[in-house]
Design a protein around this motif. Structure first.
Motif, PDB file in Angstrom:
ATOM      1  N   PRO A  39      -5.866 -31.879  37.185  1.00 54.41           N
ATOM      2  CA  PRO A  39      -4.344 -31.247  37.336  1.00 54.41           C
ATOM      3  C   PRO A  39      -3.391 -32.512  37.736  1.00 54.41           C
TER       4      PRO A  39
ATOM      5  N   PHE B  89       2.348 -36.630  32.864  1.00 49.67           N
ATOM      6  CA  PHE B  89       2.812 -35.626  31.861  1.00 49.67           C
ATOM      7  C   PHE B  89       2.104 -35.313  30.886  1.00 49.67           C
ATOM      8  N   THR B  90       0.741 -35.152  30.989  1.00 51.91           N
ATOM      9  CA  THR B  90      -0.156 -34.831  30.139  1.00 51.91           C
ATOM     10  C   THR B  90      -0.612 -33.487  29.991  1.00 51.91           C
ATOM     11  N   ASP B  91      -1.627 -33.176  28.984  1.00 56.55           N
ATOM     12  CA  ASP B  91      -1.960 -31.700  29.222  1.00 56.55           C
ATOM     13  C   ASP B  91      -3.685 -31.839  28.892  1.00 56.55           C
ATOM     14  N   ILE B  92      -4.340 -32.679  29.721  1.00 57.05           N
ATOM     15  CA  ILE B  92      -6.053 -32.894  29.601  1.00 57.05           C
ATOM     16  C   ILE B  92      -6.399 -31.483  30.173  1.00 57.05           C
ATOM     17  N   PRO B  93      -7.375 -30.790  28.991  1.00 61.09           N
ATOM     18  CA  PRO B  93      -7.985 -29.584  29.580  1.00 61.09           C
ATOM     19  C   PRO B  93      -8.996 -29.898  30.419  1.00 61.09           C
TER      20      PRO B  93
ATOM     21  N   ASN C 255      -2.656 -34.801  35.059  1.00 60.66           N
ATOM     22  CA  ASN C 255      -1.619 -34.119  34.065  1.00 60.66           C
ATOM     23  C   ASN C 255      -0.219 -34.023  34.802  1.00 60.66           C
ATOM     24  N   HIS C 256      -0.227 -33.882  35.917  1.00 61.11           N
ATOM     25  CA  HIS C 256       1.164 -33.830  36.898  1.00 61.11           C
ATOM     26  C   HIS C 256       1.826 -35.323  36.802  1.00 61.11           C
TER      27      HIS C 256
ATOM     28  N   ASN D 141     -12.302 -30.985  37.882  1.00 62.57           N
ATOM     29  CA  ASN D 141     -11.536 -29.935  36.996  1.00 62.57           C
ATOM     30  C   ASN D 141     -10.296 -29.083  37.772  1.00 62.57           C
TER      31      ASN D 141
END
Length: 435
Positions: free
Chosen positions: A267, A274-278, A270-271, A262
């Motif tokens: 992160p 360019f995603t925004d997976i929580p 996501n970087h 996590n």
């Protein structure tokens, strides 16, 4: 060779004499063997009179006076006595068989071994394999069968936190525990939930490690792969490290708040994408905990499959692939027609045992998150499998030993039944005769 009629023996009479062990051997003029058989018989009679009958009586009643009679000890002594009786019956029928066999030898050959030296020599020459295996069978009887028998009998009692000997006596309740699993709503719902997850866990985790093991073995075995030895060493690392350490490490890695997955892996993804997976609730959400467990077991189990399949791949004759290439077969055709059938042909028994192993894989369930998160009732967590639920039933604040024994028997029947069917369908052991 003419046989002296005076030396002929009545086979039926030899068997009837042997109803009292040893007399049939005396009838066959084998006094040494007769003395041994009579001694064993008298020893059994003495044991029954001194300890056997009281043990069986205590086994039937499980005690009559609380704080004086210990029901559990009486159950154990009775189980042991039953094994002794069964062993005596085996000896008893062997004694009758031996008397009839020796009488037949007298009638066919006109002679038989009668002296102690000749009998011992014949036992050593003809029965050497049995002399080696009998101690192992006896040890197996008391080390394996005895505990299983005690568990079997416990499942038919009311041994729980309300009946803890010697303060409370244990009673026989018949099939009540097995019926309660399906009749009482609390146990029924828990059993259904735990059993269904156990099946899903077994199929997914085992199939995952088998598929990954076969895939890595095939890739690492290709001629165009450079540094194959290095890859083989890397693939063996999960197997080389003790599973206890690996599971505890993964438990920290999948921690919801400070775990590497996590805080670092997601992160980074996501970087890069360019995603925004929580952040994922790996240890507080039952679904994601189950996913994590399957991933970890796939990682832990695939090296064993990798090593085994690598050995099989190296034993496949290259002529088969050459003939397939000449016939115009591509890579996938070679895989489906040659490689995979040869792998399954050689490894079917081991692959089946991988499923039975994960069906009872207690360590990863317990060490990763103690069967959590949450509860599905009757002491079971949302990720408990049957074996870890049994552990909780026997070690919790309100132990249910009899219920745990009943579930254990059900697990045994399921595993043995499915394994036998799978072995038969795959002709797993029949393949050995064809290789």
């Amino acid at each position: 060779m003419e046989i002296d009629q005076n030396k002929l023996k009545n086979v039926r009479k030899a068997g009837l004499y042997s109803l009292i062990p040893g007399l049939g051997q005396f009838y066959n003029k084998q006094p040494f063997k007769g003395v041994i058989f009579i001694a064993i018989f008298l020893l059994f009679v003495f044991q029954m009179a001194i300890a056997g009958i009281p043990a069986l009586t205590g086994f039937i009643t499980l005690g009559t006076t609380p704080r004086v009679d210990h029901s559990l000890f009486l159950l154990i002594k009775g189980s042991l006595q039953i094994i002794v009786i069964l062993l005596f019956f085996v000896f008893y029928f062997l004694n009758i068989y031996d008397a009839r066999r020796v009488a037949t030898i007298w009638n066919v050959k006109g002679k038989a071994n009668t002296t102690a030296k000749a009998i011992l020599k014949n036992a050593w020459d003809s029965g050497f394999p049995y002399l080696l295996t009998i101690p192992a069978y006896l040890a197996m009887t008391f080390v394996i069968i005895f505990p299983v028998l005690v568990t079997l009998f416990t499942a038919f009692t009311n041994y729980d936190f309300y009946h803890i000997p010697p303060f409370k006596l244990i009673d026989w309740v018949g099939l009540k525990n097995f019926l309660n699993i399906f009749s009482l709503s609390s146990y029924r719902e828990t059993f259904t939930s735990v059993f269904s997850w156990t099946i899903i866990w077994t199929l997914c985790a085992t199939t995952g490690q088998i598929v990954l093991g076969i895939l890595t073995a095939i890739v690492a075995n290709q001629d165009f792969i450079k540094g194959r030895r290095l890859f083989r060493i890397i693939f063996l690392l999960p197997w080389a490290i003790p599973a206890f350490i690996t599971i505890m490490s993964f438990s920290n890695i999948f921690n919801d708040s400070i775990g590497a997955i996590n805080t670092q892996v997601i992160p980074a993804i996501n970087h890069l994408l360019f995603t925004d997976i929580p952040a994922i609730s790996w240890k507080t959400d039952p679904f994601w905990t189950k996913v994590a467990l399957i991933i970890i077991q796939t990682w832990l189990g695939f090296p064993y499959i990798f090593v085994m399949v690598t050995g099989v791949l190296q034993s496949i004759p290259g002529d088969l692939y050459e003939a397939a290439r000449i016939d115009g077969a591509n890579f996938w055709q070679k895989f489906w027609r040659i490689t995979l059938p040869m792998i399954l042909f050689a490894t079917a028994p081991v692959l089946i045992t991988q499923y039975t192993f994960n069906f009872n894989n207690f360590s990863i369930i317990y060490l990763f998150n103690n069967g959590g998160p949450g509860s599905v009732g009757s002491g079971a967590g949302s990720t408990d499998i049957l074996i870890s639920w049994i552990y909780k039933l026997t070690t919790g604040t309100s132990p249910q030993y009899a219920m745990a024994a009943a579930i254990t028997l059900m697990i045994s029947f399921i595993v043995i039944g499915v394994s036998l069917i799978a072995f038969k369908k795959t002709n797993a052991f029949g393949n050995e005769e064809m290789m």
